[in-house]
Design a protein around this motif. Structure first.
Motif, short mmCIF file in Angstrom:
data_model
loop_
_atom_site.label_atom_id
_atom_site.label_comp_id
_atom_site.label_asym_id
_atom_site.label_seq_id
_atom_site.Cartn_x
_atom_site.Cartn_y
_atom_site.Cartn_z
N VAL A 145 0.85 -1.20 0.00
CA VAL A 145 0.00 0.00 0.00
C VAL A 145 0.88 1.25 0.00
O VAL A 145 0.65 2.19 -0.76
N LEU A 146 1.91 1.20 0.87
CA LEU A 146 2.90 2.30 0.90
C LEU A 146 4.23 1.75 0.41
O LEU A 146 5.23 1.75 1.12
N GLY A 147 4.25 1.21 -0.80
CA GLY A 147 5.47 0.65 -1.35
C GLY A 147 5.74 -0.74 -0.83
O GLY A 147 4.89 -1.34 -0.15
N GLN A 157 14.82 -1.82 -6.14
CA GLN A 157 14.91 -0.37 -5.95
C GLN A 157 16.36 0.06 -5.76
O GLN A 157 16.76 1.14 -6.22
N VAL A 265 13.58 4.76 4.73
CA VAL A 265 12.58 4.15 3.86
C VAL A 265 13.17 3.13 2.88
O VAL A 265 12.47 2.26 2.40
N SER B 77 6.06 0.29 -6.65
CA SER B 77 6.62 0.83 -5.40
C SER B 77 7.75 1.77 -5.78
O SER B 77 8.48 1.51 -6.74
N ALA B 78 7.89 2.87 -5.06
CA ALA B 78 8.93 3.83 -5.43
C ALA B 78 9.50 4.53 -4.20
O ALA B 78 8.88 4.58 -3.14
N ILE B 79 10.68 5.06 -4.39
CA ILE B 79 11.31 5.95 -3.43
C ILE B 79 11.24 7.35 -4.03
O ILE B 79 11.75 7.57 -5.13
N VAL B 88 10.42 9.52 0.85
CA VAL B 88 9.31 8.67 1.29
C VAL B 88 9.20 7.44 0.39
O VAL B 88 9.54 7.50 -0.80
N LYS B 89 8.78 6.34 0.99
CA LYS B 89 8.46 5.13 0.21
C LYS B 89 6.96 5.12 -0.01
O LYS B 89 6.19 5.37 0.91
N THR B 90 6.55 4.82 -1.24
CA THR B 90 5.15 4.98 -1.61
C THR B 90 4.82 4.11 -2.81
O THR B 90 5.72 3.67 -3.52
N ASN B 91 3.53 3.89 -3.04
CA ASN B 91 3.12 3.37 -4.34
C ASN B 91 2.99 4.53 -5.31
O ASN B 91 2.62 5.64 -4.91
N PHE B 127 -1.75 7.32 1.44
CA PHE B 127 -1.25 8.25 0.44
C PHE B 127 -0.55 7.48 -0.67
O PHE B 127 -0.05 6.38 -0.46
#
Lengths: 400, 135
Positions: A145-147, A157, A265, B77-79, B88-91, B127
């Motif tokens: 959901v958050l990566g 990555q 992160v 997924s990304a930085i 931040v790590k996020t989709n 988010f």
């Protein structure tokens, strides 16, 4: 001045799956083979260190009950994927401190088919009511959901960050690394897999986390490796046949990750590896160009590429050109992972850092059979455990 | 319609436009999404808070095709490095999950979406970041 430390015995089990053995069997097999290789016995050991990531309950003492209980100090160590190297380094530190003149280091793991490793989040039980908990005040699992925090994606990555910063790095460069390591493993009877794959097969294998396909990810598995180490003064008293095959530990380094802005992160696998490599070159007086072979931590193809640069094996920023030019091939400028690497030799977590040292020592002794790097005199090992811990060793064939 | 809560406490929903907030070391300025006992950069123990930008650029990404159960794949997924500080790590959302559409160094902006609902009907709001050029 602390005494130099030498390797006089090394062994590993074939990596693979051992449903009929337990981790104590695997560790004992490697330990007994390493001591026989050193022409030594358990009564010659003054210290012992045992690394395992998943067997936390005094594994070393369980092993002693199979190979000999002599009352010596035993240290059980855990440091993620750097666990095996941490066991080796624990014995090295004991010898350098003058507390022991000969010691046994073992790394062992039994994982079975563990599947994806990482923080996938826990299943909640019964009535589900959102309540903030933990240091991030989370109300539900955030994986996906958050990566992602699961290993193939985390290391994807890491590789893609390098691609963002340097030209000439992409899916194909990463895939070439897996092609190389699978090819190398076909010459290593101790590897979990020994199958050659074409670049096309690798790039079209099931995608796990772009750009890592299934054939660019290490497997889980079982195995053990062990190393017998001595002080230089003790070595000088040993049989000429033992001295002749001894390998010098010219550098032994451990680092953890210093603070970087993005570290909270995305694990930074680069900075601590660069620090460890630079310290190892300094300690040993060896230059990267002197290296005849390197075993580095290719848990995923994307990881191997960034470490060409981190370990100074290529020009700064030149990791893509290094693999494109065949530099890390077994007949290239600096052969990397001639064992097949974690990708194909396998990665039983606690065993890996000791098995790398077995591999390089075996080449320096000229005893690596079909996969021998001819005339190898100097080699490097590197492992990294996320969290993070990094260990680098430089080994040399020298007369004592 | 039940109430909404943020999926993590560093997403602020009840103070103007949704935004991310970080603990900031008062000595060296280092940013943390989680509470820290002392600053990992400088070792000092006083922290304030800092609201972070909702714009940034993709430093790295992966497209996840094999995931934990109940997670729809593929997803990105990304930085993301945020303008003015913070990573931040996020989709990455509202983008086709393939390498032709997700670009390294691509500008992105924050958006929010409902990620789940509990048995009382409360929604968890998460988010994500989307490409700047999307609608």
């Amino acid at each position: 001045m602390a005494d130099n430390v030498w390797i006089i015995g090394a062994a590993m089990t074939k990596f693979g799956r051992y449903p009929d053995k337990d981790v104590v069997d695997l560790a004992s097999d490697a330990a007994l083979d390493a001591m026989a290789d050193a022409d030594a016995g358990i009564h010659d050991m003054n210290v012992m260190a045992v690394g395992s990531q998943f067997e936390m309950f005094t594994l070393g003492q369980q092993i002693q009950k199979q190979i000999g209980q002599t009352g010596i100090p035993v240290y059980n160590v855990s440091n993620a994927c750097a666990t095996g190297a941490s066991a080796v380094r624990t014995v090295i530190m004991a010898i350098k401190a003058g507390e022991a003149d000969m010691g046994l280091a073992i790394g062992a793991e039994q994982m079975g088919k563990a599947g994806l490793l990482g923080n996938a989040g826990k299943q909640r039980d019964k009535k589900n009511v959102f309540e903030p908990s933990g240091r991030y005040g989370g109300v539900m699992p955030v994986e996906g959901v958050l990566g992602t925090g699961i290993m193939p994606g985390v290391f994807a990555q890491a590789g893609m960050e390098y691609a963002a910063e340097h030209d000439g790095v992409g899916f194909e460069q990463f895939a070439k690394i897996a092609e190389k390591n699978h090819m190398h493993s076909s010459l290593n009877p101790l590897a979990q897999y020994q199958k050659v794959f074409s670049l096309d097969e690798i790039m079209n294998a099931p995608m796990q986390a772009y750009p890592n396909t299934l054939l660019m990810c290490c497997p889980t598995g079982d195995g053990a490796a062990a190393v017998v180490l001595v002080s230089e003064s003790k070595l000088k008293t040993l049989d000429p046949d033992v001295r002749k095959r001894a390998v010098k530990v010219s550098a032994s380094v451990m680092t953890s990750d210093p603070w970087v802005e993005s570290g909270q992160v995305q694990p930074d696998v680069n900075t601590l590896t660069r620090m460890a490599a630079d310290q190892a070159y300094e300690q040993s007086g060896v230059d990267p160009q002197d290296l005849d072979l390197v075993e580095l931590h290719d848990c995923f193809a994307t990881a191997e590429l960034v470490h060409y640069d981190n370990l100074r094996l290529c020009e700064p920023g030149g990791a893509g050109a290094f693999i494109d030019s065949g530099g890390p091939m077994r007949d290239g400028k600096i052969p990397v992972n001639v064992s097949g690497g974690l990708i194909s030799k396998g990665h039983p977590i606690g065993a890996t850092g000791a098995a790398n040292i077995y591999e390089v020592a075996t080449h320096l002794r000229g005893e690596a059979g079909d996969r021998q790097v001819e005339g190898a005199k100097v080699g490097m090992t590197h492992v990294i455990g996320l969290g993070s811990a990094c260990s680098v060793h430089i080994l040399e064939k020298q007369a004592v | 319609m039940g109430q909404q809560v943020p999926i993590v406490d560093y997403l602020v929903l009840d103070d103007g436009a949704p935004h991310l907030v970080a603990h900031q070391c008062e000595s060296c300025g280092a940013l943390y999404f989680d509470r820290r006992n002392a600053c990992a950069k400088c070792g000092k123990t006083s922290f304030g808070t800092k609201a972070l930008s909702d714009h940034g650029t993709v430093r790295s990404y992966t497209i996840v095709h094999r995931a934990a159960p109940n997670i729809a794949v593929p997803y990105v997924s990304a930085i993301v490095g945020l303008d003015g500080g913070g990573v931040v790590k996020t989709n990455i959302v509202n983008v086709d999950p393939d390498p032709d559409h997700v670009q390294l160094n691509m500008p992105v902006r924050m958006t929010t979406f409902v990620a789940g609902m509990d048995d009382d009907g409360t929604e968890a709001v998460a988010f994500g970041f989307e490409p700047e050029e999307s609608a």
